[in-house]
Write a protein that holds these residues in place. Structure first.
Motif, PDB file in Angstrom:
ATOM      1  N   THR A   4       9.112  12.566 -12.158  1.00 23.19           N
ATOM      2  CA  THR A   4       9.623  12.513 -10.759  1.00 23.19           C
ATOM      3  C   THR A   4       8.704  12.223  -9.615  1.00 23.19           C
ATOM      4  O   THR A   4       8.596  11.471  -8.920  1.00 23.19           O
ATOM      5  CB  THR A   4      10.354  13.580 -10.432  1.00 23.19           C
ATOM      6  N   GLY A   5       7.597  13.195  -9.817  1.00 24.20           N
ATOM      7  CA  GLY A   5       6.642  13.191  -9.015  1.00 24.20           C
ATOM      8  C   GLY A   5       5.724  11.962  -9.094  1.00 24.20           C
ATOM      9  O   GLY A   5       5.285  11.229  -7.916  1.00 24.20           O
ATOM     10  N   ALA A   6       5.298  11.502 -10.276  1.00 29.04           N
ATOM     11  CA  ALA A   6       4.532  10.467 -10.438  1.00 29.04           C
ATOM     12  C   ALA A   6       5.200   9.008 -10.006  1.00 29.04           C
ATOM     13  O   ALA A   6       4.409   8.182  -9.454  1.00 29.04           O
ATOM     14  CB  ALA A   6       4.166  10.201 -12.066  1.00 29.04           C
ATOM     15  N   LEU A   7       6.456   8.991 -10.329  1.00 29.83           N
ATOM     16  CA  LEU A   7       7.111   7.733  -9.491  1.00 29.83           C
ATOM     17  C   LEU A   7       6.964   7.640  -8.064  1.00 29.83           C
ATOM     18  O   LEU A   7       7.138   6.556  -7.540  1.00 29.83           O
ATOM     19  CB  LEU A   7       8.531   7.720 -10.263  1.00 29.83           C
ATOM     20  N   CYS A   8       6.967   8.670  -7.643  1.00 27.64           N
ATOM     21  CA  CYS A   8       6.924   8.876  -5.995  1.00 27.64           C
ATOM     22  C   CYS A   8       5.422   8.627  -5.540  1.00 27.64           C
ATOM     23  O   CYS A   8       5.371   8.907  -4.153  1.00 27.64           O
ATOM     24  CB  CYS A   8       7.533  10.253  -5.546  1.00 27.64           C
ATOM     25  N   VAL A   9       4.690   8.457  -6.420  1.00 25.20           N
ATOM     26  CA  VAL A   9       3.157   8.070  -5.810  1.00 25.20           C
ATOM     27  C   VAL A   9       2.866   6.647  -5.502  1.00 25.20           C
ATOM     28  O   VAL A   9       2.246   6.133  -4.839  1.00 25.20           O
ATOM     29  CB  VAL A   9       2.340   8.703  -6.910  1.00 25.20           C
ATOM     30  N   PHE A  10       3.854   5.810  -6.095  1.00 24.29           N
ATOM     31  CA  PHE A  10       3.930   4.338  -6.018  1.00 24.29           C
ATOM     32  C   PHE A  10       3.923   3.760  -4.322  1.00 24.29           C
ATOM     33  O   PHE A  10       3.245   3.129  -3.736  1.00 24.29           O
ATOM     34  CB  PHE A  10       4.837   3.722  -6.571  1.00 24.29           C
ATOM     35  N   PRO A  11       4.709   4.646  -3.614  1.00 27.54           N
ATOM     36  CA  PRO A  11       4.774   4.338  -2.171  1.00 27.54           C
ATOM     37  C   PRO A  11       3.621   4.585  -1.459  1.00 27.54           C
ATOM     38  O   PRO A  11       3.423   3.907  -0.231  1.00 27.54           O
ATOM     39  CB  PRO A  11       5.896   5.134  -1.768  1.00 27.54           C
ATOM     40  N   LEU A  12       2.628   5.191  -2.133  1.00 23.42           N
ATOM     41  CA  LEU A  12       1.409   5.455  -1.407  1.00 23.42           C
ATOM     42  C   LEU A  12       0.557   4.014  -1.017  1.00 23.42           C
ATOM     43  O   LEU A  12      -0.319   4.129  -0.378  1.00 23.42           O
ATOM     44  CB  LEU A  12       0.494   6.303  -2.030  1.00 23.42           C
ATOM     45  N   ALA A  13       1.089   3.141  -1.774  1.00 20.33           N
ATOM     46  CA  ALA A  13       0.277   1.662  -1.499  1.00 20.33           C
ATOM     47  C   ALA A  13       0.861   1.045  -0.225  1.00 20.33           C
ATOM     48  O   ALA A  13       0.048   0.075   0.150  1.00 20.33           O
ATOM     49  CB  ALA A  13       0.468   0.722  -2.996  1.00 20.33           C
ATOM     50  N   LEU A  14       1.881   1.555   0.039  1.00 20.93           N
ATOM     51  CA  LEU A  14       2.436   0.736   1.250  1.00 20.93           C
ATOM     52  C   LEU A  14       1.621   0.753   2.624  1.00 20.93           C
ATOM     53  O   LEU A  14       1.442  -0.166   3.153  1.00 20.93           O
ATOM     54  CB  LEU A  14       3.804   1.220   1.383  1.00 20.93           C
ATOM     55  N   PRO A  15       0.977   1.988   3.028  1.00 20.31           N
ATOM     56  CA  PRO A  15       0.277   2.017   4.284  1.00 20.31           C
ATOM     57  C   PRO A  15      -0.843   1.016   4.264  1.00 20.31           C
ATOM     58  O   PRO A  15      -0.946   0.395   5.340  1.00 20.31           O
ATOM     59  CB  PRO A  15      -0.135   3.523   4.367  1.00 20.31           C
ATOM     60  N   SER A  16      -1.480   1.228   3.266  1.00 22.40           N
ATOM     61  CA  SER A  16      -2.711  -0.020   3.303  1.00 22.40           C
ATOM     62  C   SER A  16      -2.259  -1.201   3.344  1.00 22.40           C
ATOM     63  O   SER A  16      -2.841  -2.184   4.001  1.00 22.40           O
ATOM     64  CB  SER A  16      -3.459   0.272   1.918  1.00 22.40           C
ATOM     65  N   ALA A  17      -1.082  -1.550   2.622  1.00 22.46           N
ATOM     66  CA  ALA A  17      -0.709  -2.998   2.590  1.00 22.46           C
ATOM     67  C   ALA A  17      -0.216  -3.506   4.131  1.00 22.46           C
ATOM     68  O   ALA A  17      -0.302  -4.447   4.652  1.00 22.46           O
ATOM     69  CB  ALA A  17       0.339  -3.311   1.715  1.00 22.46           C
ATOM     70  N   ALA A  18       0.391  -2.305   4.520  1.00 18.26           N
ATOM     71  CA  ALA A  18       1.074  -2.558   6.110  1.00 18.26           C
ATOM     72  C   ALA A  18      -0.044  -2.926   7.027  1.00 18.26           C
ATOM     73  O   ALA A  18       0.029  -3.701   8.232  1.00 18.26           O
ATOM     74  CB  ALA A  18       1.824  -1.287   6.553  1.00 18.26           C
ATOM     75  N   LEU A  19      -1.311  -2.167   6.895  1.00 21.75           N
ATOM     76  CA  LEU A  19      -2.379  -2.094   7.713  1.00 21.75           C
ATOM     77  C   LEU A  19      -3.016  -3.348   7.504  1.00 21.75           C
ATOM     78  O   LEU A  19      -3.687  -4.059   8.281  1.00 21.75           O
ATOM     79  CB  LEU A  19      -3.200  -1.132   7.515  1.00 21.75           C
ATOM     80  N   ALA A  20      -3.198  -4.040   6.184  1.00 24.90           N
ATOM     81  CA  ALA A  20      -3.535  -5.413   5.976  1.00 24.90           C
ATOM     82  C   ALA A  20      -2.997  -6.436   6.508  1.00 24.90           C
ATOM     83  O   ALA A  20      -3.797  -7.380   6.736  1.00 24.90           O
ATOM     84  CB  ALA A  20      -3.686  -5.767   4.416  1.00 24.90           C
ATOM     85  N   VAL A  21      -1.734  -6.419   6.712  1.00 25.65           N
ATOM     86  CA  VAL A  21      -0.997  -7.572   7.206  1.00 25.65           C
ATOM     87  C   VAL A  21      -1.706  -8.042   8.631  1.00 25.65           C
ATOM     88  O   VAL A  21      -1.842  -9.340   8.867  1.00 25.65           O
ATOM     89  CB  VAL A  21       0.629  -7.413   7.383  1.00 25.65           C
ATOM     90  N   PRO A  22      -1.565  -7.230   9.556  1.00 26.29           N
ATOM     91  CA  PRO A  22      -1.002  -5.934   9.987  1.00 26.29           C
ATOM     92  C   PRO A  22       0.199  -6.093  10.448  1.00 26.29           C
ATOM     93  O   PRO A  22       0.647  -7.072  11.213  1.00 26.29           O
ATOM     94  CB  PRO A  22      -2.144  -5.241  11.081  1.00 26.29           C
ATOM     95  N   LEU A  23       1.185  -4.915  10.189  1.00 27.13           N
ATOM     96  CA  LEU A  23       2.513  -4.976  10.649  1.00 27.13           C
ATOM     97  C   LEU A  23       2.617  -4.520  12.204  1.00 27.13           C
ATOM     98  O   LEU A  23       1.501  -3.706  12.688  1.00 27.13           O
ATOM     99  CB  LEU A  23       3.475  -3.935  10.013  1.00 27.13           C
ATOM    100  N   SER A  24       3.504  -4.540  12.898  1.00 29.57           N
ATOM    101  CA  SER A  24       3.491  -4.029  14.088  1.00 29.57           C
ATOM    102  C   SER A  24       3.588  -2.587  14.216  1.00 29.57           C
ATOM    103  O   SER A  24       3.772  -1.892  13.048  1.00 29.57           O
ATOM    104  CB  SER A  24       4.810  -4.527  14.867  1.00 29.57           C
ATOM    105  N   ALA A  25       3.590  -1.773  15.283  1.00 30.49           N
ATOM    106  CA  ALA A  25       3.569  -0.411  15.339  1.00 30.49           C
ATOM    107  C   ALA A  25       4.986   0.248  14.717  1.00 30.49           C
ATOM    108  O   ALA A  25       4.740   1.094  14.157  1.00 30.49           O
ATOM    109  CB  ALA A  25       3.188   0.259  16.715  1.00 30.49           C
ATOM    110  N   GLY A  26       5.970  -0.190  15.250  1.00 31.96           N
ATOM    111  CA  GLY A  26       7.119   0.196  14.749  1.00 31.96           C
ATOM    112  C   GLY A  26       7.233  -0.088  13.399  1.00 31.96           C
ATOM    113  O   GLY A  26       7.656   0.860  12.629  1.00 31.96           O
ATOM    114  N   TRP A  27       6.816  -0.993  12.733  1.00 34.10           N
ATOM    115  CA  TRP A  27       7.006  -1.241  11.295  1.00 34.10           C
ATOM    116  C   TRP A  27       5.973  -0.354  10.571  1.00 34.10           C
ATOM    117  O   TRP A  27       6.378   0.156   9.398  1.00 34.10           O
ATOM    118  CB  TRP A  27       6.560  -2.819  10.751  1.00 34.10           C
ATOM    119  N   LEU A  28       4.961  -0.399  11.199  1.00 29.74           N
ATOM    120  CA  LEU A  28       3.792   0.731  10.334  1.00 29.74           C
ATOM    121  C   LEU A  28       4.639   2.029  10.234  1.00 29.74           C
ATOM    122  O   LEU A  28       4.379   2.924   9.393  1.00 29.74           O
ATOM    123  CB  LEU A  28       2.501   0.478  11.205  1.00 29.74           C
ATOM    124  N   ALA A  29       5.359   2.501  11.589  1.00 24.82           N
ATOM    125  CA  ALA A  29       5.773   3.846  11.634  1.00 24.82           C
ATOM    126  C   ALA A  29       6.847   3.955  10.374  1.00 24.82           C
ATOM    127  O   ALA A  29       6.835   5.102   9.674  1.00 24.82           O
ATOM    128  CB  ALA A  29       6.420   4.056  12.821  1.00 24.82           C
TER     129      ALA A  29
END
Length: 449
Positions: free
Chosen positions: A285-310
């Motif tokens: 269960t814990g390991a599967l929940c590590v995948f979303p840690l990739a999302l903030p870096s991707a959001a900054l790479a785009v970069p998304l707006s402040a609302g979507w980043l939040a």
């Protein structure tokens, strides 16, 4: 006023209050340190070097800190570390407020803070769960983390607002005061019922013993190895690239602080979820929940707006909190109490060893390939390493053992007379009974997270 739960005794309350106070101060101070460097005219490389200066002594002294914490009263080690952190942050704040701060001074003071944390982290790991009965361990740790993460919400949002209004120096001063308060609270812990520890076979012998505990558990070293890289790339993204993206595209410190606060809000929701949810395969269960840690870096790479980043940070916080609780429960279920700080030190060492390398290299990597490509690379590494960990049978198959207190909790809680700790625990440190049988940054949390 709601009555305090019967399992939340004096020590648990003091530990939680101290961690909430420092959580509030630290979340704002992390932002303040980065913007203090930028205010001096520093660039991404300078921000990364100051961040690395904190982590180098943390890596250098963690194993010593773990061995010391298994020999001395852990609460005294924690108080001494809080005193050092209070002093270093206080001087850091004074220099920034005076306007005379130099980059090398910031690096030295950050290094002192890292030294304090190297002794604090192994000593603090496990203190909360040792203060409650085994039957309430999951709920107590989830509630504890909810309090700490709730403080992080206010601290990050308030810290960003204060930096914009009065500058980073006052936020660093608040953090110094928070360490002073936390140290005072921890000084009042009552550990008279704690069992005496044997002297052991010397510092090197203790470290070898701790290594054998780690090496003999594939699920443990696999997750620690995973997070040695995951934590490094996440630290580079959030400590170096994040403030730059915020300054150039999102409007500065305030929206970045709100994004970090959204992450904190997500962890509170994740903690609330874990007070009710008791997954059987805790590490899967814990390991599967590590995948979303990739999302903030991707959001900054785009970069998304402040609302979507939040929004991305919020979802990541929920998932990471599930991992944090399941990881700590796995450690307490499998690791003997008398060796817990040494094992925790190896856990912390793996979790932070590459952070100074990553933060120091973040600027040069950005110059070589561009910030967007560097951030996408951070996301890809998180996904690939998490998928690799899921290939380890122990990670998929380690299960929660209900009906008895975890070994590390039961031995301590029974000696201290904690309600609910009675009953014969499983053999300390035994392997799971199934076939083919984890952190800027919070205190008393799962180190791999």
């Amino acid at each position: 006023m709601t009555a305090r739960p019967s399992w939340a005794g004096r020590n648990y309350t003091l530990l939680t209050a101290a961690a909430v106070v420092t959580g509030m101060g630290n979340s704002g101070a992390l932002i303040a340190a980065a913007f203090a460097v930028l205010a001096l005219g520093g660039d991404g490389t300078d921000v990364g070097l100051v961040a690395a200066a904190r982590t180098v002594p943390l890596v250098a002294f963690l194993l010593v800190g773990g061995a010391v914490a298994d020999r001395l009263p852990r609460h005294r080690v924690m108080v001494a570390a809080n005193v050092l952190n209070c002093a270093s942050q206080g001087v850091f704040a004074a220099l920034v407020l005076s306007g005379d701060a130099l980059l090398w001074q910031m690096a030295v003071l950050s290094a002192l803070g890292g030294t304090g944390h190297a002794f604090f982290a192994p000593a603090a790991e496990g203190m909360v769960l040792a203060s409650v009965g085994g039957g309430q361990a999951a709920r107590a740790f989830a509630v504890f983390r909810m309090g700490v993460n709730g403080a992080a919400i206010g601290g990050a949002a308030l810290g960003g607002a204060l930096i914009a209004a009065v500058g980073p120096g006052w936020v660093l001063a608040v953090d110094a005061a928070a360490f002073a308060v936390a140290g005072a609270l921890r000084a009042f812990l009552d550990l008279r019922g704690m069992p005496e520890r044997e002297a052991g076979g010397g510092l090197l012998g203790d470290l070898r013993d701790g290594w054998r505990e780690v090496a003999g558990r594939p699920w443990l070293w696999a997750v620690v190895a995973q997070f040695s890289v995951v934590n490094a790339v996440v630290a580079a993204a959030e400590a170096v690239y994040g403030p730059q993206v915020a300054a150039e595209h999102l409007g500065g410190a305030r929206p970045w602080g709100l994004a970090l606060a959204a992450f904190g809000a997500g962890t509170v929701l994740g903690g609330l979820l874990m007070t009710r949810w008791r997954p059987r395969r805790i590490l899967l269960t814990g390991a599967l929940c590590v995948f979303p840690l990739a999302l903030p870096s991707a959001a900054l790479a785009v970069p998304l707006s402040a609302g979507w980043l939040a929004a991305v940070m919020f979802a990541t916080g929920v998932a990471l909190e599930v991992f944090g609780v399941t990881w700590m429960l796995a450690l307490h279920q499998e690791v003997p109490e008398e060796k817990f700080s040494r094992v925790s030190a190896y856990d912390w060492l793996g979790s932070v060893a590459l952070v100074p390398v990553a933060t120091a290299a973040a600027g040069p990597v950005e110059a070589a390939v561009g910030r967007s490509a560097a951030l996408w690379g951070c996301s890809a590494l998180v996904v690939l390493l998490t998928a690799a960990v899921l290939c380890v049978p122990d990670v998929r198959n380690l299960v929660r053992r209900d009906g008895s207190a975890p070994p590390a909790v039961a031995a301590t809680a029974a000696a201290a007379g904690v309600p609910g700790a009675a009953g014969p625990p499983e053999a300390a440190g035994s392997q799971p009974t199934v076939k083919a049988p984890p952190g800027g940054s919070g205190e008393d949390s799962a180190s791999a997270s």
